[in-house]
Design an enzyme around this catalytic site. Structure first.
Site, PDB file in Angstrom:
ATOM      1  N   LYS A  83       0.814  -1.215   0.000  1.00 44.32           N
ATOM      2  CA  LYS A  83       0.000   0.000   0.000  1.00 44.32           C
ATOM      3  C   LYS A  83       0.844   1.260   0.000  1.00 44.32           C
ATOM      4  CE  LYS A  83      -0.928   1.282   4.876  1.00 44.32           C
ATOM      5  NZ  LYS A  83      -0.213   0.326   5.721  1.00 44.32           N
ATOM      6  N   HIS A 216       2.198  -3.789  14.609  1.00 44.84           N
ATOM      7  CA  HIS A 216       2.713  -2.641  13.851  1.00 44.84           C
ATOM      8  C   HIS A 216       2.742  -1.463  14.827  1.00 44.84           C
ATOM      9  CE1 HIS A 216       3.425   0.459  10.986  1.00 44.84           C
ATOM     10  NE2 HIS A 216       3.327  -0.347   9.950  1.00 44.84           N
ATOM     11  N   GLU A 290       7.271  -5.944   7.890  1.00 43.80           N
ATOM     12  CA  GLU A 290       6.417  -5.404   6.820  1.00 43.80           C
ATOM     13  C   GLU A 290       6.773  -3.949   6.530  1.00 43.80           C
ATOM     14  OE1 GLU A 290       2.568  -5.764   8.582  1.00 43.80           O
ATOM     15  OE2 GLU A 290       2.445  -7.922   8.300  1.00 43.80           O
TER      16      GLU A 290
HETATM   17  C1  PLP Z   1       0.863   0.348   6.419  1.00 45.33           C
HETATM   18  C2  PLP Z   1       1.277  -0.939   6.967  1.00 45.33           C
HETATM   19  C3  PLP Z   1       2.629  -1.335   6.899  1.00 45.33           C
HETATM   20  C4  PLP Z   1       3.731  -0.434   6.402  1.00 45.33           C
HETATM   21  O1  PLP Z   1       4.031   0.533   7.330  1.00 45.33           O
HETATM   22  P1  PLP Z   1       5.298   1.498   7.164  1.00 45.33           P
HETATM   23  O2  PLP Z   1       5.178   2.413   8.307  1.00 45.33           O
HETATM   24  O3  PLP Z   1       5.164   2.175   5.857  1.00 45.33           O
HETATM   25  O4  PLP Z   1       6.520   0.678   7.247  1.00 45.33           O
HETATM   26  C5  PLP Z   1       2.953  -2.592   7.350  1.00 45.33           C
HETATM   27  N1  PLP Z   1       2.024  -3.430   7.855  1.00 45.33           N
HETATM   28  C6  PLP Z   1       0.716  -3.082   7.932  1.00 45.33           C
HETATM   29  C7  PLP Z   1      -0.251  -4.052   8.477  1.00 45.33           C
HETATM   30  C8  PLP Z   1       0.314  -1.825   7.511  1.00 45.33           C
HETATM   31  O5  PLP Z   1      -0.984  -1.489   7.606  1.00 45.33           O
END
Ligand code: PLP
Length: 415
Positions: A83, A216, A290
């Site tokens: 995303k 996260h 991620e």
């Molecule tokens: C948006 C998102 C990410 C990426 O986050 P960053 O801050 O760009 O590294 C990873 N995992 C999930 C579940 C997300 O929603």
């Protein structure tokens, strides 16, 4: 997986190999912004008809960032969060380097799988990391062979059982508060401590296997101690599963939130320490991350063209052909602080003016900067926005007939 010559692998990667890749010699340009300006000038020199906003994507950045990740977090496989920036050349380059992917919808899964069956393996390389999934998307994931997904509610367990019975789950837990993130995700996602056991039980009862835990800490987390707390909390879930008599959990997903640069090295040190402390006795646990922003942010530079100008006394007002409804939506959605600079550079001693820069739509909200010092510019000049790869093109709209997807992305390689 890539050996000692990653750039060759990246140049023949799906998403890249069919694009014209502009080679650019850094020469004595030491600063990243000088390299970015050089790339933009090369694009303009070789594409004289390019008269509207465009991006330059520097593959060399991604190769460097991947190397830094490997060095700092050797035990953690990055699964790029699509995303953040779904450009196919970025996805292809990351796949060639050995990354997996975090997809959150049917279209994101399709984008990654379209890189090719020999490149991306749905079971091995994709985590469906959206804790709340539309049924149709979940059924698609089942058909496509994506078999790992996150959850943080009992309803989701029932839905997965119904729509994708072969799926394994990662229990998404809420990270500790106080991460001071640019974008906090804990207000929406993640099981609270008291919900962990009921959610493990729900999966156990439904016969849906739980493979592990994810979290996260928020995008662009400033306080890195939250990683420590989150790893510690994840371990508690591993232990709770064992106590419930479930098969041992085997995946730990430490999410995203990373920014490139010294902050990344600091985060990696905290994570490595926390992993050693809380998972040192579980060497078989597979650790994935991620990252989105980490790989995308600094690799893309935006050049926007001045399409209008108004002089009001000492104040200068400019219109450019990208704005808050386009890829500069990151000003609102991602708290991006724009510091545009003229491509022409500033001549020493040149006078600057308090300037306003508007986007192209007819909404007055569509204002990029105000009271911002710029030298005198003319219609047809270019403004450069650095570090525009994260949460930009993917979230723009077509409002007023200005389509974000019309902003062309040139792929380059600086060496
Ligand atoms: C948006 C998102 C990410 C990426 O986050 P960053 O801050 O760009 O590294 C990873 N995992 C999930 C579940 C997300 O929603």
């Amino acid at each position: 997986m890539v050996g000692s010559i990653p750039i060759q692998a990246v140049l023949v990667a799906p998403g890249v190999k069919d694009r014209k890749v502009l080679e650019f010699k850094r020469g004595d340009a030491l600063k990243d912004r000088d390299v970015a300006s050089g790339l933009i000038r090369s694009v303009l020199a070789s594409n004289p008809t390019q008269r509207s906003a465009f991006y330059v994507f520097d593959l060399a950045k991604v190769v460097d960032l991947f190397r830094s990740w490997r060095r700092a977090l050797p035990g953690v496989r990055p699964c790029y969060a699509v995303k953040c920036n779904p450009d196919p050349s970025l996805l292809g380059a990351l796949a060639a380097l050995g990354a997996g992917f975090d997809c959150a919808s049917r279209a994101e899964i399709e984008a990654v799988l379209s890189l090719g069956a020999g490149v991306v393996h749905p079971r091995r390389d994709i985590v469906y990391a959206n804790p709340c999934k539309p049924e149709a998307h979940l059924e698609f994931a089942a058909e496509a062979g994506v078999t790992l997904a996150t959850y943080d509610s009992e309803e989701e367990v029932a839905k997965v059982r119904r729509c994708h019975p072969g799926c394994e789950l990662l229990l998404r837990i809420k990270g500790p508060d106080g991460g001071d993130a640019r974008v906090d995700l804990g207000t929406k996602y993640g099981a609270l401590a008291g919900e962990v056991v009921p959610l493990l039980r729900a999966a156990q009862r439904a016969g849906v296997p739980v493979a592990g835990v994810s979290f996260h800490v928020g995008s662009g987390a400033a306080n890195l101690d939250v990683y420590r707390g989150a790893v510690e909390d994840a371990r508690k879930v591993f232990d709770a599963a064992t106590e419930l008599g479930m098969p041992p959990l085997r995946v730990l997903d430490i999410g995203g939130g990373f920014v490139s640069g010294p902050k990344f090295e600091d985060a990696a040190a905290v994570i490595n320490d926390a992993l050693a402390r809380h998972f040192g006795d579980l060497p078989c646990v597979e650790v994935i991350g991620e990252p989105g922003r980490y790989f995308a942010e600094t690799a893309f530079t935006l050049a926007a063209r001045v399409i209008g100008k108004r002089v009001r006394g000492e104040v200068r007002e400019y219109w450019i052909d990208d704005g808050l409804y386009g890829s500069l939506n990151c000003v609102i959605m991602d708290h991006y602080v724009p510091t545009p600079r003229p491509l022409a550079g500033a001549r020493p001693g040149e006078r600057t003016y308090a300037s306003t820069v508007f986007g192209p739509t007819c909404d007055s909200l569509d204002t990029v900067v105000r009271g911002y010092q710029l030298p005198e510019m003319s219609v047809g000049d270019w403004l450069v926005f650095d570090d525009m790869g994260a949460y930009t093109t993917g979230a723009g709209s077509n409002f007023n007939g200005f389509a974000t997807s019309d902003i062309k992305i040139y792929v380059a390689y600086s060496s």
